[in-house]
Design a protein around this motif. Structure first.
Motif, PDB file in Angstrom:
ATOM      1  N   GLU A  69      69.102 -11.306 -28.292  1.00  0.00           N
ATOM      2  CA  GLU A  69      69.987 -11.597 -29.399  1.00  0.00           C
ATOM      3  C   GLU A  69      70.942 -12.343 -27.891  1.00  0.00           C
ATOM      4  OE1 GLU A  69      70.766 -11.140 -32.354  1.00  0.00           O
ATOM      5  OE2 GLU A  69      68.874 -10.246 -32.480  1.00  0.00           O
ATOM      6  N   HIS A  70      70.722 -12.106 -27.221  1.00  0.00           N
ATOM      7  CA  HIS A  70      71.373 -12.840 -26.079  1.00  0.00           C
ATOM      8  C   HIS A  70      71.367 -13.866 -26.156  1.00  0.00           C
ATOM      9  CE1 HIS A  70      74.177 -13.695 -22.408  1.00  0.00           C
ATOM     10  NE2 HIS A  70      73.150 -13.983 -21.860  1.00  0.00           N
ATOM     11  N   LEU A  71      69.648 -13.812 -25.503  1.00  0.00           N
ATOM     12  CA  LEU A  71      68.969 -15.363 -25.172  1.00  0.00           C
ATOM     13  C   LEU A  71      69.093 -16.717 -26.332  1.00  0.00           C
ATOM     14  CD1 LEU A  71      67.640 -16.344 -23.215  1.00  0.00           C
ATOM     15  CD2 LEU A  71      65.446 -15.715 -23.362  1.00  0.00           C
ATOM     16  N   MET A  72      68.830 -15.887 -27.637  1.00  0.00           N
ATOM     17  CA  MET A  72      69.609 -16.962 -28.470  1.00  0.00           C
ATOM     18  C   MET A  72      70.484 -17.134 -28.710  1.00  0.00           C
ATOM     19  SD  MET A  72      66.723 -16.882 -29.889  1.00  0.00           S
ATOM     20  CE  MET A  72      66.738 -18.045 -30.835  1.00  0.00           C
ATOM     21  N   PRO A 113      68.045 -21.623 -20.976  1.00  0.00           N
ATOM     22  CA  PRO A 113      68.501 -19.828 -20.613  1.00  0.00           C
ATOM     23  C   PRO A 113      67.472 -19.423 -20.620  1.00  0.00           C
ATOM     24  CG  PRO A 113      69.688 -21.160 -22.872  1.00  0.00           C
ATOM     25  CD  PRO A 113      68.539 -21.977 -22.263  1.00  0.00           C
ATOM     26  N   ALA A 114      66.535 -18.818 -19.643  1.00  0.00           N
ATOM     27  CA  ALA A 114      65.679 -18.709 -19.664  1.00  0.00           C
ATOM     28  C   ALA A 114      65.441 -17.099 -18.807  1.00  0.00           C
ATOM     29  CB  ALA A 114      64.083 -18.992 -18.812  1.00  0.00           C
ATOM     30  N   ALA A 115      64.193 -16.198 -20.165  1.00  0.00           N
ATOM     31  CA  ALA A 115      64.416 -15.001 -18.753  1.00  0.00           C
ATOM     32  C   ALA A 115      63.671 -14.539 -17.262  1.00  0.00           C
ATOM     33  CB  ALA A 115      63.107 -13.624 -20.010  1.00  0.00           C
ATOM     34  N   PRO A 116      63.734 -14.378 -16.939  1.00  0.00           N
ATOM     35  CA  PRO A 116      63.454 -13.602 -15.275  1.00  0.00           C
ATOM     36  C   PRO A 116      62.201 -13.789 -15.407  1.00  0.00           C
ATOM     37  CG  PRO A 116      65.236 -12.284 -15.843  1.00  0.00           C
ATOM     38  CD  PRO A 116      64.645 -12.300 -16.916  1.00  0.00           C
ATOM     39  N   SER A 153      57.208 -12.207 -18.640  1.00  0.00           N
ATOM     40  CA  SER A 153      58.699 -12.672 -18.923  1.00  0.00           C
ATOM     41  C   SER A 153      58.840 -12.482 -20.504  1.00  0.00           C
ATOM     42  CB  SER A 153      59.175 -13.927 -18.150  1.00  0.00           C
ATOM     43  OG  SER A 153      57.983 -14.588 -18.823  1.00  0.00           O
ATOM     44  N   ASN A 154      57.737 -12.456 -20.835  1.00  0.00           N
ATOM     45  CA  ASN A 154      58.028 -12.623 -22.488  1.00  0.00           C
ATOM     46  C   ASN A 154      58.541 -11.175 -23.191  1.00  0.00           C
ATOM     47  OD1 ASN A 154      57.318 -15.559 -22.560  1.00  0.00           O
ATOM     48  ND2 ASN A 154      55.483 -14.358 -23.033  1.00  0.00           N
ATOM     49  N   ALA A 155      58.213 -10.229 -22.262  1.00  0.00           N
ATOM     50  CA  ALA A 155      58.900  -8.601 -23.190  1.00  0.00           C
ATOM     51  C   ALA A 155      60.272  -9.015 -22.390  1.00  0.00           C
ATOM     52  CB  ALA A 155      58.155  -7.832 -21.898  1.00  0.00           C
ATOM     53  N   ALA A 156      60.611  -8.965 -21.582  1.00  0.00           N
ATOM     54  CA  ALA A 156      62.351  -9.040 -21.035  1.00  0.00           C
ATOM     55  C   ALA A 156      62.673  -9.975 -22.351  1.00  0.00           C
ATOM     56  CB  ALA A 156      62.146  -9.764 -19.517  1.00  0.00           C
ATOM     57  N   MET A 157      62.264 -11.282 -22.358  1.00  0.00           N
ATOM     58  CA  MET A 157      62.801 -12.602 -23.149  1.00  0.00           C
ATOM     59  C   MET A 157      63.681 -10.868 -24.296  1.00  0.00           C
ATOM     60  SD  MET A 157      61.348 -15.835 -25.348  1.00  0.00           S
ATOM     61  CE  MET A 157      60.752 -14.535 -26.228  1.00  0.00           C
ATOM     62  N   MET A 158      62.379 -10.333 -25.311  1.00  0.00           N
ATOM     63  CA  MET A 158      62.329  -9.557 -25.827  1.00  0.00           C
ATOM     64  C   MET A 158      63.257  -8.455 -26.016  1.00  0.00           C
ATOM     65  SD  MET A 158      60.661 -11.156 -28.467  1.00  0.00           S
ATOM     66  CE  MET A 158      60.512 -10.359 -29.613  1.00  0.00           C
ATOM     67  N   ALA A 159      63.531  -8.132 -25.258  1.00  0.00           N
ATOM     68  CA  ALA A 159      64.504  -6.985 -24.630  1.00  0.00           C
ATOM     69  C   ALA A 159      65.616  -7.042 -24.805  1.00  0.00           C
ATOM     70  CB  ALA A 159      64.510  -6.781 -23.317  1.00  0.00           C
TER      71      ALA A 159
END
Length: 138
Positions: A23-26, A100-103, A14-20
């Motif tokens: 910009e959108h997540l932030m 807002p969280a990554a899968p 999930s951390n890797a998905a977040m980093m990918a």
């Protein structure tokens, strides 16, 4: 009103998905924080540094042992938190659903114990400034 902590828990995936999609997540997180501020429920929000730069103090033996990095067996790590002052657990859960969280991420919702729930002598607690008047200050 009660305080609740929304604890962000992530995995390597999930951390890797977040980093990918950082910009959108932030941007979504900034909007989410703005919504909580407008609603008057946000007390604090912070992210944590990468766990590889942490240390662990282990009290498993007679003398505390300090090691680098997170526990080796950890599958989920805390990544940050939001501290809210809301009317109920249900309201805290509703805010958690909007994070807002990554899968693959999880949000743990935990009530913060009130000062009157501390097991110590109430006079000593008040004198030491523990609880809402200074807990956690070192």
């Amino acid at each position: 009103m009660s305080k609740y902590m929304l604890i962000m828990r992530g995995t390597d995936q999930s951390n890797a998905a977040m980093m990918a999609d950082i910009e959108h997540l932030m941007a979504a997180t900034r909007e989410f924080i703005g919504d909580m501020v407008k609603a008057g429920v946000l007390l604090a929000a912070e992210g944590l540094d990468d766990a590889s730069r942490s240390v662990v103090v282990d009290f498993g033996g007679e003398v505390p042992v300090v090691t680098d990095g997170p526990y080796g067996e950890t599958k989920e790590l805390f990544g940050g938190y939001f501290l809210l002052d809301v009317a109920s657990k249900e309201e805290a859960v509703e805010w958690a659903r909007r994070v807002p969280a990554a899968p693959g991420s999880k949000i743990e919702v935990r009530r913060v114990a009130g000062e009157d729930e501390l097991p110590q002598d109430r006079e000593q607690v008040a004198a030491e400034g523990v609880g809402s008047r200074g807990a956690g200050r070192v």
